[in-house]
Each structure stands twice: as structure tokens, then as C-alpha cells.
Design an enzyme around this catalytic site. Sequence first.
Site, PDB file in Angstrom:
ATOM      1  N   HIS A   1     -14.092   1.008  -9.814  1.00  0.00           N
ATOM      2  CA  HIS A   1     -15.166   2.257  -9.458  1.00  0.00           C
ATOM      3  C   HIS A   1     -14.744   3.362  -9.724  1.00  0.00           C
ATOM      4  O   HIS A   1     -15.257   4.795  -9.640  1.00  0.00           O
ATOM      5  CB  HIS A   1     -15.182   1.926  -7.843  1.00  0.00           C
ATOM      6  CG  HIS A   1     -15.875   2.810  -7.156  1.00  0.00           C
ATOM      7  ND1 HIS A   1     -15.522   4.035  -6.323  1.00  0.00           N
ATOM      8  CD2 HIS A   1     -17.243   2.818  -6.894  1.00  0.00           C
ATOM      9  CE1 HIS A   1     -16.540   4.581  -5.564  1.00  0.00           C
ATOM     10  NE2 HIS A   1     -17.733   3.856  -5.976  1.00  0.00           N
TER      11      HIS A   1
ATOM     12  N   TYR B   1     -27.147  14.222  -5.949  1.00  0.00           N
ATOM     13  CA  TYR B   1     -25.750  13.657  -5.212  1.00  0.00           C
ATOM     14  C   TYR B   1     -24.784  14.904  -5.300  1.00  0.00           C
ATOM     15  O   TYR B   1     -24.829  15.261  -6.511  1.00  0.00           O
ATOM     16  CB  TYR B   1     -25.091  12.617  -5.749  1.00  0.00           C
ATOM     17  CG  TYR B   1     -25.709  11.258  -5.410  1.00  0.00           C
ATOM     18  CD1 TYR B   1     -27.124  10.941  -4.858  1.00  0.00           C
ATOM     19  CD2 TYR B   1     -25.015  10.164  -5.261  1.00  0.00           C
ATOM     20  CE1 TYR B   1     -27.470  10.004  -4.502  1.00  0.00           C
ATOM     21  CE2 TYR B   1     -25.535   8.954  -5.062  1.00  0.00           C
ATOM     22  CZ  TYR B   1     -26.860   8.611  -4.522  1.00  0.00           C
ATOM     23  OH  TYR B   1     -26.957   7.517  -4.310  1.00  0.00           O
TER      24      TYR B   1
ATOM     25  N   ARG C   1     -19.348  12.128   5.474  1.00  0.00           N
ATOM     26  CA  ARG C   1     -20.890  12.111   5.672  1.00  0.00           C
ATOM     27  C   ARG C   1     -21.306  10.847   6.321  1.00  0.00           C
ATOM     28  O   ARG C   1     -22.076  11.058   7.299  1.00  0.00           O
ATOM     29  CB  ARG C   1     -21.317  12.057   4.219  1.00  0.00           C
ATOM     30  CG  ARG C   1     -22.758  11.712   4.033  1.00  0.00           C
ATOM     31  CD  ARG C   1     -23.250  11.319   2.708  1.00  0.00           C
ATOM     32  NE  ARG C   1     -23.212   9.790   2.495  1.00  0.00           N
ATOM     33  CZ  ARG C   1     -22.958   9.085   1.450  1.00  0.00           C
ATOM     34  NH1 ARG C   1     -23.022   9.782   0.477  1.00  0.00           N
ATOM     35  NH2 ARG C   1     -22.944   7.850   1.418  1.00  0.00           N
TER      36      ARG C   1
END
Length: 716
Positions: A448, A481, A577
Amino acid sequence: MDMKHKALETEARSIPEGGAFLNRELSLLEFNRRVLAQAEDPSIPLLERLRFLTIVSGNLDEFFEVRVASLLAQHQMEAGHNGIPHALATTLERASAECRVLIERQYRLFNEEILPRLSENGIHMLRRSERNAAQRAWVKQFFDHEVRPLLTPIGLDPAHPFPRVINKSLNFIVELAGKDAFGRGTGIAIMKAPRVLPRVIRLPDELSDKKGQSFCLLSSVIQAHMADLFTGREVVSYSQFRVTRNSDLWVDEEEVKNLRQALQSELHSRNYGFAVRLEVGRGCPPHLSNFLLNQFEIDRSRLFAVDGPVNLGRLLEVANTQDKSELKFTPFVPGFPPKLTGPDIFASLRKQDVLLHHPFESFQPVIEFIQTAASDPCVVAIKQTIYRAGMNSDLMEALIGAAQRGKEVTVIVELMARFDEEANINWAGRLEQAGAQVVYGVVGLKTHAKMALVIRREAGGLRRYAHLGTGNYNSTTAKFYTDMGLLTASEDVTADVNEVFIHLTSLTRPKQLTSIWLAPFSLHKEIVRAIREEAAIARHGRPARIIAKMNSLTDESVIKALYEASEAGVRIELIIRGACALRPGVKGMSENIRVRSIVGRFLEHTRIFYFRNDLKHDIYLSSADWMNRNLFRRVEVAFPVRSPALKRRVLREGLHPYLKDNVNAWDLGSDGHYKRRKPRNGQKAVSAQQMLMEMLGANSLPTKENEHGPDPVAPR
């Protein structure tokens, strides 16, 4: 809200007092409440409200496909051992109740406010009863010529078994009376809506007696002509329906010889995982919904009868295709860092690191960094990780071009990036054909980390340049984003990046890294160490502060370290978030911790870790959330921001505005629920995202960076 819905909402939202950790699933659903609140906000442009409404639908789809499916799989595994665990059964029950309330709110908003407001603004979503004679005639012709030839109703009997129903597809169940062609009586038919047909259909403008554009849904077209499909029989009742299935892919990475080939064959099965949710129209007769529940083996608690189309997400097409600027956010043009406007990006990076803040600053410099490297004759090698690049990517094309030019190109493609597997498989194939070395990370771990390394032959020998980021190498998502990236020629940072790439390709344990924190090796340990060091500073009576911004916080060991730091006197501010398992503001445990969530025009995605550390102001940016999966089951990096000027930028842009926000901010209470912040007593309205658009956008005024300012985060 009427009393019935208010009672349902109160029941669904009741979270028991006590306990050190909040429930992850319910916290995720709380996030969707905050997204739905954006759709309910009349100050937001109408088509953007529709967009937020569709985002809730997409989020709930994924919640069932992934989270509920995971709980049910766990449920099934443990059911045979001393019964079903009470906590697991309770979570499933409460999650279903919470979803029911959310969906009721969502469809009530759609029917009572969004649809009428769209019509007032010349966008008419017409039901069957609302179409005039000319439109009905056109729809009939469209059905006969474009729809009916593609429909295949299946009348159920032993020779016509229940058809396989694809995940999240539109289908119809029809109850029939009268004799069929073989003299048999009442029966049930199942019919799929072909995927090649558009779900939203625009009607010719000249047929309308209303100003503006008129649309209808495919489901409405089919339902209007249902009787035409069953000649000689009576349609007694019918309903649209949609099944959500488990969408986790699984391959035994230790057994397969080629992960890409194994995953390619597994992708098809995603459409047919075990069923986790059934959606039907509100008018669906109970005996038909019961038939479907039994067929798909779904518990009644996960049946949702909706007052409208079973997939509101399809209406995103309406929001995207409209050119009504007055119903959308004002277009935003990102800024371009002045330090990268020269002819030689590598010369700029030899002078200083460059921080990029997306989407307020353009993602183009990252693309140009790779494109320049791909065409530069002095560049001998490029290494990059890819998690979600998207279907179309100039950056990926640049890597392919670099390989075709004979450069040493190594790409770590994460094939198991959920819902991006097919795109990544395609890119991996094209890269290999071009001559790039492609590997798929480490068995059992998702890669990732977001890193790119360029190795260039210069006068003094080989020199490395790197980009590290908090978000994906995806130019589309980079427009909405929020993320930060660092372009650097720092010797120790780029040396660490190179070591990580060697680790990923060779599977050897990485050497001791000097600047980067790497999961699953050092990241968790370093985060906990930094938290504990801040606690030690507080115990000695000196000011101590932690600010962390991320998507999710659920790892219990990190949360326990934060609780201990809070009790030691560390002031902790968390900007989370989505899911947060930490329970803030509890006396004797977390009274010095505050948690807030920002939900606005852009999706908050930046991960920033700040530790005051006796005025050293340690700042790390990262690809990782503080979740168990990120810290122990993924390859992740956290990288330092060293330059005093860039540290101030991170604080000024990435943290401070979010701590001041009183427009899009929600404060988490110790009961697990969020309360929206609003300007009080004449306070100025502060939106972090709006502030950053004005500060960094193409039309912003330049700001002077003070190299020797005061402590930017001294305790109040």
C-alpha cells in the site's frame, strides 16, 4: 422527522456506555451519516447534494460487500463452537438497524426534496404517471426496439431453475396467474435487466411539456410494459430487486505459481459470492420478498424495501452529465508549485525538497516527474509502487514508454487492491510486454506504500530522486482526494526508498532504515514510541502535544498508548475522517483527547503524524492509517518532513485549518456519536477546504514563508 422515524433513529443509535473502544462497524455508519448530512444541506448546490446522496449508496454497498460479509463469514465459522458470539450477533443486529434508518432518511430526502428541487431547475425524473402521451408512446417504442429483444424472463419450474443473479445487478420478480403454454397455473418468473442497457434514459426534449430535460429510469420503462412480456397471462404483482454479495477475493498466495493468472480466474467469482443483503421495491408483496430471502439465504434483518430505485447510485450519471454550473460547486483550478516551473525538475530537487498538497495543488508535477524520467537519457532506472492507478493513466503510459526505451523499470503492482484488481492486472500485463520487471509485492501482505524512485547518471555518479505520497498514483482521484506528496533528492530518504524496493523484489529483510518507518517492521513500534516519548515529556512537566490526521483509527494497541499519553497530560487532537474506535473525553482515560471528522467537497485522505517533541516538531506523512491491517498486514511507509519551511507548510495547510474548521467539522463525543460544529456568538465561518482552495489555487496570492517563526503549535 416524524415520531416513528425519530424513535427508530434513537433505537439504532443507542451505544452502551463504558468500554474503552467504540465499535468499528457502527463508527463507519456514523461516517455515512455525516456524508448524508451533506446531501441534506440546503447551502450545498443541488447537483452536489445529489452526488453526496449517491456516495452514501456506494458506501453502503461496500459496507455490506466487505464489512457485513466479513462479519457473516466470521459468524458462520464460529456458529458451530458454543453458539454464536453475543458481541458478533449484536453488531450485525445493530448495523442492520442503523442501515435501515440511514436508508429511510436517504430515500425520504430523495423523494421529498431532491426530486422536486431538480424538477424546479429543469431536470425532470419522470415516473410512469408523470409522462405525457407523447413520452409514453416514445417509451413504448424504445421498449419494443431497444429493451424487449434483450430481456429473457425465466419462468421457474424444475427445468428452469432460479437463475444466477449477479452482485448488485437490477432484476425483477414477477408473480403470474392464468395458464402457461403447457396448461400450468400460477407461477413466478425472474428477469434480469441486461447490463448493456443504460439505467438512466433521456427523453427527447421536443416531447416534453416542461422546460428543461426529462429522464426516466430503465426500471420504470420495464415495469410500465411488464404485461407485454407475458402474453396470455396475468401479471399479479412484481418488484425490482437487487442482491449484494460478498466481494472479497481470495487466492492461496502460497500455493499459486502466478498470482496474476490465479486472480484473473477468480475475478469472475466475485459476482457470485454469498448474498448479504436484499433490496426490493417498497410495494413488493411479502410472499415475494420471503421467496427471495429463502432463495438467497438472507436473514430478514437484511431485507430493505426502498421507496424508489433499488440503486440510487445510478443517478450519479445525472449529476455528472448536467452542464448547469449554477447547480454545482464553482469550478476549482489547482495551483502549480512555482519551484517546479523551471525546465529541469531534477535541478530543482537538488536545491530543495518540494511538498505537494493535492487537490489544492496540481498532481501534474508527479506525472511530469515520471514522464521526464522516462524520456531523460541520463535516467537509467525507475522503480514504482502501484496500488490504484485507474483504467487510464498518463503515468502508467510513461512507465511503459520508459521500459520500451530500454530503461530498467521495476513496478510493484498490488493485484489485491479491492475493486481495482482488473485494472491492475491489465497494467501488469502491458508493463511486462513492454519489458518492465513486474512483481506483485509480498505474499500475505498488500503493498500500500506510495513510492517512486528515479536513478539518474550524473557527473558525480548515480543520484537518486524520489516521490513519496499519502495517496494513490491516480490523476483522477487526485482531483478530489486530499493528499500530500514529497519530491526529494535527500540521500538518506532516497537510500531508504531504494532499500524498500530491494526488500519488495528480493524478499530479503530490509536493512536498518535511517529515515523511513516501514510496516510491518518498524512503523507500529515507532508510532507507539513517539506517543510514549511525548507522554514522558508531559510527565516531566513540559508542554506535550500530538496531532494526527488519517482516514481511520482502530488499532487497539495504538489507542491504548494514546490513552496513556492523555493521562500523562499530553494534549491530543485527532482528525479522523471515517471509523474511529477511540472513545474521547472520558475522565480518567481520554479527557485530553479530542476527535473531529471533516466531511466536505473533497474526500479527506491525507495521513499526517505530528509530535511536538520538545519543539523539534517531528512530522511524518504516511500511506498508512492507524489500523491493525495497515500496521501489520500491509507494506506501508511513513516518511519525515525535515525542512523547517515545509514543516510549517504541513502545519499551516494540513492541520491548523482542520482544527479551526466550524463548517464541515464534526466532533466525536464519548458516546460514539458526532455533533456538527457551527459558528457561535458571531464567530467567523471557517471551512478548511475553502481556505486551502483560496490559499493554494491557481488564483491564490503568494505567501511568504517565515523561516524563523515562533513555535507554530505551542499549547494555548
